[in-house]
Design a protein around this motif. Sequence first.
Motif, PDB file in Angstrom:
ATOM      1  N   GLY A  23      41.960 -27.287  42.538  1.00  0.00           N
ATOM      2  CA  GLY A  23      41.050 -26.279  42.325  1.00  0.00           C
ATOM      3  C   GLY A  23      41.328 -25.657  40.717  1.00  0.00           C
ATOM      4  O   GLY A  23      40.083 -25.264  40.052  1.00  0.00           O
ATOM      5  N   LEU A  24      41.830 -25.743  40.200  1.00  0.00           N
ATOM      6  CA  LEU A  24      42.329 -25.911  38.758  1.00  0.00           C
ATOM      7  C   LEU A  24      41.172 -26.747  37.984  1.00  0.00           C
ATOM      8  O   LEU A  24      40.361 -25.726  37.206  1.00  0.00           O
ATOM      9  N   SER A  25      40.484 -27.705  38.498  1.00  0.00           N
ATOM     10  CA  SER A  25      39.825 -28.669  38.008  1.00  0.00           C
ATOM     11  C   SER A  25      38.526 -27.707  38.348  1.00  0.00           C
ATOM     12  O   SER A  25      37.972 -28.247  37.420  1.00  0.00           O
ATOM     13  N   TYR A  26      38.108 -27.821  39.701  1.00  0.00           N
ATOM     14  CA  TYR A  26      37.215 -26.757  39.630  1.00  0.00           C
ATOM     15  C   TYR A  26      36.544 -25.806  38.844  1.00  0.00           C
ATOM     16  O   TYR A  26      35.653 -25.631  38.474  1.00  0.00           O
ATOM     17  N   THR A  27      37.413 -24.849  38.924  1.00  0.00           N
ATOM     18  CA  THR A  27      37.880 -23.631  38.074  1.00  0.00           C
ATOM     19  C   THR A  27      37.163 -23.947  36.652  1.00  0.00           C
ATOM     20  O   THR A  27      36.354 -23.519  36.055  1.00  0.00           O
ATOM     21  N   VAL A  28      37.350 -25.136  35.981  1.00  0.00           N
ATOM     22  CA  VAL A  28      37.604 -24.849  34.297  1.00  0.00           C
ATOM     23  C   VAL A  28      36.214 -25.771  34.403  1.00  0.00           C
ATOM     24  O   VAL A  28      35.008 -25.000  33.622  1.00  0.00           O
ATOM     25  N   SER A  29      35.721 -26.751  35.612  1.00  0.00           N
ATOM     26  CA  SER A  29      33.897 -26.823  35.417  1.00  0.00           C
ATOM     27  C   SER A  29      33.108 -25.800  35.527  1.00  0.00           C
ATOM     28  O   SER A  29      32.305 -26.174  35.356  1.00  0.00           O
ATOM     29  N   THR A  30      33.325 -25.364  36.714  1.00  0.00           N
ATOM     30  CA  THR A  30      32.725 -24.005  37.023  1.00  0.00           C
ATOM     31  C   THR A  30      32.586 -23.080  36.159  1.00  0.00           C
ATOM     32  O   THR A  30      31.448 -22.475  35.749  1.00  0.00           O
ATOM     33  N   LEU A  31      33.174 -23.329  35.040  1.00  0.00           N
ATOM     34  CA  LEU A  31      33.570 -21.758  34.192  1.00  0.00           C
ATOM     35  C   LEU A  31      32.942 -22.627  32.830  1.00  0.00           C
ATOM     36  O   LEU A  31      31.854 -21.786  32.534  1.00  0.00           O
ATOM     37  N   ALA A  32      33.096 -23.565  32.614  1.00  0.00           N
ATOM     38  CA  ALA A  32      31.883 -24.528  31.802  1.00  0.00           C
ATOM     39  C   ALA A  32      31.201 -24.604  31.962  1.00  0.00           C
ATOM     40  O   ALA A  32      29.540 -23.709  31.347  1.00  0.00           O
ATOM     41  N   LEU A  33      30.440 -24.666  33.269  1.00  0.00           N
ATOM     42  CA  LEU A  33      29.453 -24.719  34.044  1.00  0.00           C
ATOM     43  C   LEU A  33      28.464 -23.610  34.116  1.00  0.00           C
ATOM     44  O   LEU A  33      26.719 -23.692  33.234  1.00  0.00           O
ATOM     45  N   ALA A  34      28.930 -22.317  34.119  1.00  0.00           N
ATOM     46  CA  ALA A  34      28.410 -20.949  34.353  1.00  0.00           C
ATOM     47  C   ALA A  34      28.228 -20.906  32.933  1.00  0.00           C
ATOM     48  O   ALA A  34      28.004 -20.065  32.489  1.00  0.00           O
ATOM     49  N   ALA A  35      29.013 -20.723  31.843  1.00  0.00           N
ATOM     50  CA  ALA A  35      29.047 -20.560  30.827  1.00  0.00           C
ATOM     51  C   ALA A  35      27.296 -21.149  29.755  1.00  0.00           C
ATOM     52  O   ALA A  35      27.204 -20.283  29.077  1.00  0.00           O
ATOM     53  N   ASP A  36      27.734 -22.049  30.042  1.00  0.00           N
ATOM     54  CA  ASP A  36      26.298 -23.036  29.873  1.00  0.00           C
ATOM     55  C   ASP A  36      24.997 -22.260  29.969  1.00  0.00           C
ATOM     56  O   ASP A  36      24.492 -22.216  29.679  1.00  0.00           O
ATOM     57  N   LEU A  37      24.737 -22.342  31.621  1.00  0.00           N
ATOM     58  CA  LEU A  37      23.859 -21.855  32.177  1.00  0.00           C
ATOM     59  C   LEU A  37      23.473 -20.665  31.753  1.00  0.00           C
ATOM     60  O   LEU A  37      22.830 -20.129  31.940  1.00  0.00           O
ATOM     61  N   GLY A  38      24.884 -19.637  32.019  1.00  0.00           N
ATOM     62  CA  GLY A  38      24.637 -17.850  31.352  1.00  0.00           C
ATOM     63  C   GLY A  38      24.158 -18.364  29.695  1.00  0.00           C
ATOM     64  O   GLY A  38      23.221 -17.451  29.458  1.00  0.00           O
ATOM     65  N   ALA A  39      24.491 -19.155  28.527  1.00  0.00           N
ATOM     66  CA  ALA A  39      23.898 -19.225  27.183  1.00  0.00           C
ATOM     67  C   ALA A  39      21.902 -19.660  27.749  1.00  0.00           C
ATOM     68  O   ALA A  39      21.012 -19.295  26.950  1.00  0.00           O
ATOM     69  N   ARG A  40      22.102 -20.307  27.933  1.00  0.00           N
ATOM     70  CA  ARG A  40      20.585 -21.043  28.548  1.00  0.00           C
ATOM     71  C   ARG A  40      19.645 -19.733  29.579  1.00  0.00           C
ATOM     72  O   ARG A  40      18.626 -19.894  29.993  1.00  0.00           O
ATOM     73  N   GLY A  41      20.209 -18.484  30.183  1.00  0.00           N
ATOM     74  CA  GLY A  41      19.765 -18.140  30.850  1.00  0.00           C
ATOM     75  C   GLY A  41      19.279 -18.184  32.090  1.00  0.00           C
ATOM     76  O   GLY A  41      18.602 -17.535  32.949  1.00  0.00           O
ATOM     77  N   ALA A  42      19.968 -18.841  32.894  1.00  0.00           N
ATOM     78  CA  ALA A  42      19.201 -19.710  33.787  1.00  0.00           C
ATOM     79  C   ALA A  42      20.267 -18.579  35.065  1.00  0.00           C
ATOM     80  O   ALA A  42      19.766 -19.320  36.025  1.00  0.00           O
ATOM     81  N   VAL A  43      21.177 -18.074  34.373  1.00  0.00           N
ATOM     82  CA  VAL A  43      22.263 -17.407  35.604  1.00  0.00           C
ATOM     83  C   VAL A  43      22.142 -15.466  35.052  1.00  0.00           C
ATOM     84  O   VAL A  43      22.394 -15.295  34.118  1.00  0.00           O
ATOM     85  N   THR A  44      22.357 -15.169  35.589  1.00  0.00           N
ATOM     86  CA  THR A  44      22.561 -13.522  35.895  1.00  0.00           C
ATOM     87  C   THR A  44      23.593 -13.364  36.262  1.00  0.00           C
ATOM     88  O   THR A  44      24.228 -13.646  37.647  1.00  0.00           O
ATOM     89  N   LEU A  45      24.200 -11.660  36.160  1.00  0.00           N
ATOM     90  CA  LEU A  45      25.130 -11.255  36.580  1.00  0.00           C
ATOM     91  C   LEU A  45      25.142 -10.996  38.261  1.00  0.00           C
ATOM     92  O   LEU A  45      26.254 -11.108  38.997  1.00  0.00           O
ATOM     93  N   ASP A  46      23.999 -10.042  38.343  1.00  0.00           N
ATOM     94  CA  ASP A  46      24.098 -10.142  39.430  1.00  0.00           C
ATOM     95  C   ASP A  46      24.053 -11.676  40.700  1.00  0.00           C
ATOM     96  O   ASP A  46      24.754 -11.499  41.881  1.00  0.00           O
ATOM     97  N   GLY A  47      23.924 -11.894  40.007  1.00  0.00           N
ATOM     98  CA  GLY A  47      23.756 -14.224  40.942  1.00  0.00           C
ATOM     99  C   GLY A  47      25.508 -14.372  40.649  1.00  0.00           C
ATOM    100  O   GLY A  47      25.508 -15.236  41.576  1.00  0.00           O
ATOM    101  N   ALA A  48      26.005 -14.339  39.751  1.00  0.00           N
ATOM    102  CA  ALA A  48      26.831 -14.860  39.700  1.00  0.00           C
ATOM    103  C   ALA A  48      28.644 -13.725  40.344  1.00  0.00           C
ATOM    104  O   ALA A  48      28.673 -14.652  41.747  1.00  0.00           O
TER     105      ALA A  48
END
Length: 94
Positions: A23-48
Amino acid sequence: MIPAIPYLQALGLTRDHLILALGLSYTVSTLALAADLGARGAVTLDGAGLSALAVLPGMWAGQKLRARIDPILFRRLCLLGLLMLGVEMVLRAM
């Protein structure tokens, strides 16, 4: 995550400690992926927000199921899931 899962399983952790480590591994990797996708505009707060809300029923069901499954069967099911993911990746590449 593929290298982390077999490594964590090889450590011989108890079922609950294995789930915590995964769970900790998935959380860290998911947050890193979400930050990268958010920085590229591929994720919105509504979808998240909707995605985060959808996780809750799965976590609840997983906790109930984990409490009832034999630890050896649990490990086998985890490895079977990894095998299925590997087969899917190979088939997709073909």
